[in-house]
Design an enzyme around this catalytic site. Structure first.
Site, PDB file in Angstrom:
ATOM      1  N   ARG A 184       1.667   5.233   0.337  1.00 54.66           N
ATOM      2  CA  ARG A 184       1.944   3.704   0.412  1.00 54.66           C
ATOM      3  C   ARG A 184       0.343   3.599  -1.098  1.00 54.66           C
ATOM      4  NH1 ARG A 184       5.178   1.538   2.651  1.00 54.66           N
ATOM      5  NH2 ARG A 184       5.480   2.135   4.939  1.00 54.66           N
ATOM      6  N   ASP A 185       0.918   3.226  -2.062  1.00 53.99           N
ATOM      7  CA  ASP A 185      -0.057   2.866  -2.942  1.00 53.99           C
ATOM      8  C   ASP A 185      -1.236   1.587  -2.553  1.00 53.99           C
ATOM      9  OD1 ASP A 185       0.027   2.521  -6.462  1.00 53.99           O
ATOM     10  OD2 ASP A 185      -1.147   0.944  -5.277  1.00 53.99           O
TER      11      ASP A 185
ATOM     12  N   HIS B  42       2.635  11.805 -10.263  1.00 51.71           N
ATOM     13  CA  HIS B  42       3.033  10.843  -9.003  1.00 51.71           C
ATOM     14  C   HIS B  42       4.399  10.147  -9.733  1.00 51.71           C
ATOM     15  CE1 HIS B  42       0.139   9.162 -10.983  1.00 51.71           C
ATOM     16  NE2 HIS B  42       1.213   7.980 -11.700  1.00 51.71           N
TER      17      HIS B  42
HETATM   18  P1  5GP Z   1      -0.628   4.816 -12.788  1.00 53.09           P
HETATM   19  O1  5GP Z   1      -1.332   4.490 -13.296  1.00 53.09           O
HETATM   20  O2  5GP Z   1      -1.215   5.815 -13.002  1.00 53.09           O
HETATM   21  O3  5GP Z   1       1.194   5.335 -12.734  1.00 53.09           O
HETATM   22  O4  5GP Z   1      -0.691   4.755 -10.964  1.00 53.09           O
HETATM   23  C1  5GP Z   1      -1.999   5.379 -10.484  1.00 53.09           C
HETATM   24  C2  5GP Z   1      -1.594   4.004  -9.509  1.00 53.09           C
HETATM   25  O5  5GP Z   1      -2.401   4.748  -8.255  1.00 53.09           O
HETATM   26  C3  5GP Z   1      -1.600   2.727  -9.297  1.00 53.09           C
HETATM   27  O6  5GP Z   1      -0.643   2.398  -9.054  1.00 53.09           O
HETATM   28  C4  5GP Z   1      -2.839   3.062  -8.439  1.00 53.09           C
HETATM   29  O7  5GP Z   1      -2.663   1.713  -7.186  1.00 53.09           O
HETATM   30  C5  5GP Z   1      -2.804   3.802  -7.447  1.00 53.09           C
HETATM   31  N1  5GP Z   1      -3.960   4.462  -6.724  1.00 53.09           N
HETATM   32  C6  5GP Z   1      -5.335   4.416  -7.238  1.00 53.09           C
HETATM   33  N2  5GP Z   1      -5.780   5.750  -6.665  1.00 53.09           N
HETATM   34  C7  5GP Z   1      -5.970   5.378  -5.522  1.00 53.09           C
HETATM   35  C8  5GP Z   1      -5.627   5.416  -4.263  1.00 53.09           C
HETATM   36  O8  5GP Z   1      -7.375   6.425  -3.887  1.00 53.09           O
HETATM   37  N3  5GP Z   1      -5.341   5.851  -3.332  1.00 53.09           N
HETATM   38  C9  5GP Z   1      -3.305   5.243  -3.357  1.00 53.09           C
HETATM   39  N4  5GP Z   1      -3.010   4.991  -2.100  1.00 53.09           N
HETATM   40  N5  5GP Z   1      -3.302   4.500  -4.230  1.00 53.09           N
HETATM   41  C10 5GP Z   1      -4.610   4.817  -5.341  1.00 53.09           C
END
Ligand code: 5GP
Ligand code: ZN
Length: 112
Positions: free
Chosen positions: A29-30, A100
């Site tokens: 989960r995010d 991701h």
């Molecule tokens: P991006 O912006 O790169 O597409 O998405 C990165 C996602 O990773 C964001 O939605 C952010 O909330 C999530 N995220 C960042 N650090 C962590 C973490 O340490 N644990 C989890 N579960 N999610 C994270």
């Protein structure tokens, strides 16, 4: 990859709320959910983005989508619908540079 937060999750060094795992992928989960259901699906191995996964290891890219579909079914949103997003590069909104997929679902998502 040193200093990669998702590599740290994949190795177990940083905890995460896991919802699925396979030999090559992990779903959790995010931390900051943007929808009722917001799960991230990553390859266990480090790649900078989804295109890099597909180029180097197409089976793992496909496995990420299959894992996401399985999570959608487990979360009860396979029939109502869900969205997969792969932000790529800073201009695409990517902030974590380990490949991701975002799986988003729940209340009706806005169109674009
Ligand atoms: P991006 O912006 O790169 O597409 O998405 C990165 C996602 O990773 C964001 O939605 C952010 O909330 C999530 N995220 C960042 N650090 C962590 C973490 O340490 N644990 C989890 N579960 N999610 C994270
Ligand atoms: Zn990584």
């Amino acid at each position: 990859m040193p200093d990669c937060v998702f590599c740290a999750i994949a190795s177990g060094a940083i905890p995460a709320d896991l919802v699925a795992e396979t030999d090559t992928t992990l779903a959790f989960r995010d931390l900051d959910p943007k929808a009722d259901v917001h799960v991230l699906v990553i390859p266990r191995a480090h790649f900078d983005n989804l295109g890099a996964v597909a180029a180097a290891d197409p089976a793992t890219a496909a496995a990420m989508i299959t894992t996401a579909a399985g999570v959608a079914a487990a979360e009860g949103v396979a029939d109502s619908g869900y969205r997969l997003i792969a932000n790529t590069g800073a201009g695409g909104g990517q902030t974590v540079f380990h490949a991701h997929l975002h799986l988003l679902a729940g209340s009706r998502l806005p169109g674009f």
